[in-house]
Motif scaffolding. Structure first.
Motif, PDB file in Angstrom:
ATOM      1  N   THR A   5       0.858  -1.179   0.000  1.00 47.95           N
ATOM      2  CA  THR A   5       0.000   0.000   0.000  1.00 47.95           C
ATOM      3  C   THR A   5       0.898   1.234   0.000  1.00 47.95           C
ATOM      4  OG1 THR A   5      -0.026   0.157   2.396  1.00 47.95           O
ATOM      5  CG2 THR A   5      -1.737  -1.220   1.388  1.00 47.95           C
ATOM      6  N   PRO A   6       0.365   2.396  -0.385  1.00 47.91           N
ATOM      7  CA  PRO A   6       1.170   3.622  -0.316  1.00 47.91           C
ATOM      8  C   PRO A   6       1.740   3.837   1.085  1.00 47.91           C
ATOM      9  CG  PRO A   6      -0.826   4.033  -1.560  1.00 47.91           C
ATOM     10  CD  PRO A   6      -0.937   2.635  -1.016  1.00 47.91           C
ATOM     11  N   GLN A   7       0.972   3.491   2.113  1.00 41.45           N
ATOM     12  CA  GLN A   7       1.444   3.658   3.491  1.00 41.45           C
ATOM     13  C   GLN A   7       2.671   2.793   3.761  1.00 41.45           C
ATOM     14  OE1 GLN A   7      -1.778   3.169   2.655  1.00 41.45           O
ATOM     15  NE2 GLN A   7      -2.598   5.180   3.168  1.00 41.45           N
ATOM     16  N   GLU A   8       2.662   1.582   3.232  1.00 43.22           N
ATOM     17  CA  GLU A   8       3.813   0.698   3.436  1.00 43.22           C
ATOM     18  C   GLU A   8       5.043   1.238   2.724  1.00 43.22           C
ATOM     19  OE1 GLU A   8       2.194  -3.801   4.003  1.00 43.22           O
ATOM     20  OE2 GLU A   8       1.835  -2.912   2.043  1.00 43.22           O
ATOM     21  N   VAL A   9       4.858   1.696   1.504  1.00 43.89           N
ATOM     22  CA  VAL A   9       5.972   2.260   0.748  1.00 43.89           C
ATOM     23  C   VAL A   9       6.547   3.448   1.514  1.00 43.89           C
ATOM     24  CG1 VAL A   9       6.675   3.367  -1.415  1.00 43.89           C
ATOM     25  CG2 VAL A   9       4.981   1.524  -1.444  1.00 43.89           C
ATOM     26  N   GLU A  10       5.661   4.268   2.055  1.00 46.62           N
ATOM     27  CA  GLU A  10       6.063   5.427   2.851  1.00 46.62           C
ATOM     28  C   GLU A  10       6.902   4.985   4.047  1.00 46.62           C
ATOM     29  OE1 GLU A  10       3.160   8.473   4.760  1.00 46.62           O
ATOM     30  OE2 GLU A  10       2.782   8.516   2.599  1.00 46.62           O
ATOM     31  N   ARG A  11       6.438   3.943   4.714  1.00 51.08           N
ATOM     32  CA  ARG A  11       7.136   3.448   5.897  1.00 51.08           C
ATOM     33  C   ARG A  11       8.513   2.901   5.526  1.00 51.08           C
ATOM     34  NH1 ARG A  11       3.278   0.058   7.818  1.00 51.08           N
ATOM     35  NH2 ARG A  11       4.424  -1.813   7.275  1.00 51.08           N
ATOM     36  N   TYR A  12       8.579   2.175   4.426  1.00 51.33           N
ATOM     37  CA  TYR A  12       9.863   1.621   3.978  1.00 51.33           C
ATOM     38  C   TYR A  12      10.868   2.745   3.731  1.00 51.33           C
ATOM     39  CZ  TYR A  12       7.327  -2.741   2.886  1.00 51.33           C
ATOM     40  OH  TYR A  12       6.577  -3.873   2.944  1.00 51.33           O
ATOM     41  N   GLY A  57      15.656  -0.868  -0.330  1.00 49.52           N
ATOM     42  CA  GLY A  57      16.331  -2.160  -0.275  1.00 49.52           C
ATOM     43  C   GLY A  57      15.616  -3.213  -1.106  1.00 49.52           C
ATOM     44  N   ASP A  58      15.615  -4.444  -0.605  1.00 51.96           N
ATOM     45  CA  ASP A  58      15.025  -5.558  -1.360  1.00 51.96           C
ATOM     46  C   ASP A  58      13.512  -5.568  -1.291  1.00 51.96           C
ATOM     47  OD1 ASP A  58      17.463  -6.524  -2.129  1.00 51.96           O
ATOM     48  OD2 ASP A  58      17.704  -7.734  -0.315  1.00 51.96           O
ATOM     49  N   ARG A  59      12.956  -4.807  -0.355  1.00 52.39           N
ATOM     50  CA  ARG A  59      11.524  -4.908  -0.103  1.00 52.39           C
ATOM     51  C   ARG A  59      10.683  -4.615  -1.323  1.00 52.39           C
ATOM     52  NH1 ARG A  59      12.182  -2.421   5.701  1.00 52.39           N
ATOM     53  NH2 ARG A  59      13.430  -1.016   4.442  1.00 52.39           N
ATOM     54  N   ILE A  64       9.749  -1.518  -7.750  1.00 49.88           N
ATOM     55  CA  ILE A  64      10.465  -0.251  -7.853  1.00 49.88           C
ATOM     56  C   ILE A  64      10.276   0.447  -9.192  1.00 49.88           C
ATOM     57  CG2 ILE A  64      12.864  -0.035  -8.636  1.00 49.88           C
ATOM     58  CD1 ILE A  64      13.599  -0.132  -5.585  1.00 49.88           C
ATOM     59  N   HIS A  65      10.117  -0.338 -10.245  1.00 50.34           N
ATOM     60  CA  HIS A  65       9.937   0.277 -11.568  1.00 50.34           C
ATOM     61  C   HIS A  65       8.625   1.040 -11.651  1.00 50.34           C
ATOM     62  CE1 HIS A  65       6.983  -2.811 -12.691  1.00 50.34           C
ATOM     63  NE2 HIS A  65       7.736  -3.598 -11.981  1.00 50.34           N
ATOM     64  N   ALA A  66       7.709   0.761 -10.740  1.00 53.86           N
ATOM     65  CA  ALA A  66       6.407   1.422 -10.753  1.00 53.86           C
ATOM     66  C   ALA A  66       6.375   2.627  -9.814  1.00 53.86           C
ATOM     67  CB  ALA A  66       5.315   0.437 -10.347  1.00 53.86           C
TER      68      ALA A  66
END
Length: 88
Positions: A5-12, A57-59, A64-66
């Protein structure tokens, strides 16, 4: 593995990079991130993006391309926000 989710990406990103401002929008397939960090000072746009990829990182290797992003230093961010009438 389910799409982040956008929230997860933000957290990462926040875990790997000290951000002044961080906003991620997206639908699970494509993301758009606005990232403001002192780490970007004196770096080229490419180097800034690499710094974000490093934070992810690897997450998000597959996703990442998106991810499209706007990477700004606090000073650049202040310039873009001051035109919208925000005052400190």
């Amino acid at each position: 593995m389910s799409d982040p989710t956008p929230q997860e990406v933000e957290r990462y990103i926040a875990q790997g990079l000290a951000c002044e401002h961080l906003q991620v929008e997206g639908d699970g397939r494509h993301f758009f991130a606005t990232i403001v960090s002192r780490d970007f000072e004196g770096k080229t746009r490419v180097a800034r993006h690499q710094r974000v990829y490093q934070a992810l990182g690897d997450r998000m290797r597959e996703q990442i391309h998106a991810l499209s992003m706007k990477t700004l230093t606090p000073a650049e961010w202040a310039q873009t926000t001051s035109t919208q009438g925000h005052h400190h």
